[in-house]
Design a protein around this motif. Sequence first.
Motif, short mmCIF file in Angstrom:
data_model
loop_
_atom_site.label_atom_id
_atom_site.label_comp_id
_atom_site.label_asym_id
_atom_site.label_seq_id
_atom_site.Cartn_x
_atom_site.Cartn_y
_atom_site.Cartn_z
N LEU A 72 -9.32 -11.53 1.13
CA LEU A 72 -8.47 -12.72 1.11
C LEU A 72 -9.26 -13.82 0.41
CD1 LEU A 72 -8.03 -11.82 4.64
CD2 LEU A 72 -5.93 -12.52 3.52
N ASP A 73 -8.75 -14.30 -0.73
CA ASP A 73 -9.49 -15.35 -1.43
C ASP A 73 -8.97 -16.73 -1.05
OD1 ASP A 73 -7.33 -16.09 -3.10
OD2 ASP A 73 -8.14 -15.08 -4.86
N GLY A 74 -9.68 -17.74 -1.44
CA GLY A 74 -9.33 -19.11 -1.09
C GLY A 74 -8.13 -19.65 -1.83
N ASN A 75 -7.65 -18.92 -2.84
CA ASN A 75 -6.49 -19.35 -3.62
C ASN A 75 -5.20 -18.68 -3.17
OD1 ASN A 75 -7.95 -21.11 -5.33
ND2 ASN A 75 -8.68 -19.34 -6.47
N GLY A 76 -5.24 -17.91 -2.08
CA GLY A 76 -4.03 -17.30 -1.53
C GLY A 76 -3.69 -15.93 -2.08
N HIS A 77 -4.67 -15.17 -2.57
CA HIS A 77 -4.44 -13.81 -3.05
C HIS A 77 -5.12 -12.83 -2.11
CE1 HIS A 77 -3.95 -16.28 -6.67
NE2 HIS A 77 -2.98 -15.42 -6.92
N PHE A 78 -4.51 -11.64 -1.97
CA PHE A 78 -5.10 -10.62 -1.11
C PHE A 78 -5.06 -9.25 -1.79
CE2 PHE A 78 -0.75 -9.53 -0.21
CZ PHE A 78 -0.78 -8.18 0.14
N ALA A 79 -5.95 -8.38 -1.35
CA ALA A 79 -5.94 -6.96 -1.71
C ALA A 79 -6.32 -6.20 -0.44
CB ALA A 79 -6.93 -6.67 -2.82
N PHE A 80 -5.62 -5.09 -0.21
CA PHE A 80 -5.73 -4.37 1.05
C PHE A 80 -5.68 -2.87 0.75
CE2 PHE A 80 -3.27 -2.17 4.29
CZ PHE A 80 -3.78 -2.61 5.49
N GLY A 98 -2.52 17.02 -10.40
CA GLY A 98 -2.45 17.34 -8.99
C GLY A 98 -1.28 18.25 -8.65
N THR A 99 -1.45 18.99 -7.56
CA THR A 99 -0.35 19.82 -7.06
C THR A 99 0.48 18.97 -6.11
OG1 THR A 99 -1.58 20.56 -5.12
CG2 THR A 99 -1.85 21.87 -7.16
N ALA A 100 1.64 19.48 -5.72
CA ALA A 100 2.49 18.76 -4.78
C ALA A 100 1.74 18.52 -3.46
CB ALA A 100 3.78 19.54 -4.52
N ALA A 101 0.98 19.50 -3.00
CA ALA A 101 0.23 19.36 -1.75
C ALA A 101 -0.88 18.31 -1.89
CB ALA A 101 -0.37 20.70 -1.33
N GLU A 102 -1.54 18.26 -3.05
CA GLU A 102 -2.59 17.27 -3.27
C GLU A 102 -2.01 15.86 -3.31
OE1 GLU A 102 -5.71 20.06 -5.81
OE2 GLU A 102 -4.09 19.02 -6.86
N TYR A 103 -0.90 15.70 -4.00
CA TYR A 103 -0.24 14.39 -4.06
C TYR A 103 0.22 13.95 -2.67
CZ TYR A 103 -0.08 14.61 -9.18
OH TYR A 103 -0.41 14.68 -10.51
N LYS A 104 0.76 14.88 -1.89
CA LYS A 104 1.22 14.54 -0.54
C LYS A 104 0.05 14.10 0.32
CE LYS A 104 3.75 16.11 3.47
NZ LYS A 104 4.52 17.15 4.13
N ALA A 105 -1.08 14.80 0.22
CA ALA A 105 -2.26 14.43 1.01
C ALA A 105 -2.71 13.01 0.67
CB ALA A 105 -3.40 15.42 0.76
N VAL A 106 -2.68 12.66 -0.61
CA VAL A 106 -3.09 11.31 -1.01
C VAL A 106 -2.09 10.28 -0.49
CG1 VAL A 106 -3.39 9.75 -2.99
CG2 VAL A 106 -4.41 12.03 -3.02
N MET A 107 -0.81 10.55 -0.64
CA MET A 107 0.20 9.58 -0.20
C MET A 107 0.21 9.38 1.31
SD MET A 107 1.59 8.01 -2.62
CE MET A 107 2.85 7.18 -1.68
N THR A 108 -0.15 10.38 2.07
CA THR A 108 -0.18 10.22 3.53
C THR A 108 -1.55 9.80 4.04
OG1 THR A 108 -0.63 12.59 3.85
CG2 THR A 108 1.69 11.88 3.90
N GLY A 109 -2.55 9.77 3.14
CA GLY A 109 -3.89 9.39 3.55
C GLY A 109 -4.42 8.13 2.89
N PHE A 110 -3.55 7.38 2.27
CA PHE A 110 -3.97 6.17 1.57
C PHE A 110 -2.86 5.13 1.65
CE2 PHE A 110 -3.81 3.52 -2.26
CZ PHE A 110 -5.07 2.95 -2.23
N VAL A 111 -3.25 3.89 1.87
CA VAL A 111 -2.31 2.78 1.79
C VAL A 111 -3.02 1.65 1.07
CG1 VAL A 111 -2.91 1.82 4.07
CG2 VAL A 111 -0.70 1.28 3.05
N GLY A 112 -2.34 1.04 0.15
CA GLY A 112 -2.93 -0.07 -0.58
C GLY A 112 -1.86 -1.02 -1.05
N SER A 113 -2.17 -2.29 -1.03
CA SER A 113 -1.24 -3.29 -1.55
C SER A 113 -2.01 -4.53 -1.95
CB SER A 113 -0.14 -3.63 -0.52
OG SER A 113 -0.69 -4.11 0.67
N PHE A 114 -1.36 -5.35 -2.74
CA PHE A 114 -1.96 -6.61 -3.16
C PHE A 114 -0.85 -7.62 -3.37
CE2 PHE A 114 -0.90 -4.36 -7.02
CZ PHE A 114 -0.35 -5.35 -7.84
#
Length: 176
Positions: A72-80, A98-114
Motif C-alpha cells: 500500500l503506497d502513500g498515494n493510494g495504490h495497492f498490489a496484493f 500449460g495443460t488444463a490441469a496445470e492451469y487449474k492448479a495455478v488458478m486455484t493456488g494464486f490470487v492477485g490484484s492491484f
Amino acid sequence: MGNTMNRRSIFRLSVITALGLATLPTSAISQQKTIKEKIVGTWTFVSSANVMPDGTKIDQWAGSTPKGIFMLDGNGHFAFFITRSDLPKFAGKAVTDGTAAEYKAVMTGFVGSFGTYTVNEADKTIITHVEGSSFPNLIGLDQKRLITTLTADELKYGNPVNTASGTVEATWKRVK
C-alpha cells in the motif's frame, strides 16, 4: 534579597511549567497517526481463513506454505498477491504450454490484484478498488476490509466480500 530571589525562581519555574503543559496536548495529538499513515508499506502474508456463516473456519491455503505480499503506497495504490508454495511446475517451457490441469492448479493456488485504495478512518476500513485481478470477476469492484488489529508490525482484517462464501480473516506482518 532572599525573598526576591525566591520569587523570581518560583516565577520562572511557574512560566516553564505553564508553557510545558500548554504544549503537551498538541504534541501528543501531533504524534498520533491516521490509519492511512499506519498501513502504508509492504506487508507479508501470515494466514487467512474463510469463516463460514456457522462460524466454521477453513484454511484457504491448506496443504501449502503460502507466500504473499500486500503493498500500500502513500498515494493510494495497492498490489496484493498470495500464492501456494507447492504449485506444480509446467511440463512445457512457456506459460502458454500449460495443460488444463496445470492451469487449474495455478488458478486455484494464486490470487492477485492491484488498483487503488481509500481508508475510512471512522469505520476503520480499507476499501480497495480493483483495476486488475487474476480473478476477472473482481475487476471494477470495491472490496471493503474491516481492520481488527493494526500495530507497527501486524495488520489483521476481515473481508466480507470475497470470492468464496463467508468472510475472510487475514493476517499480515510488516516487512522491515
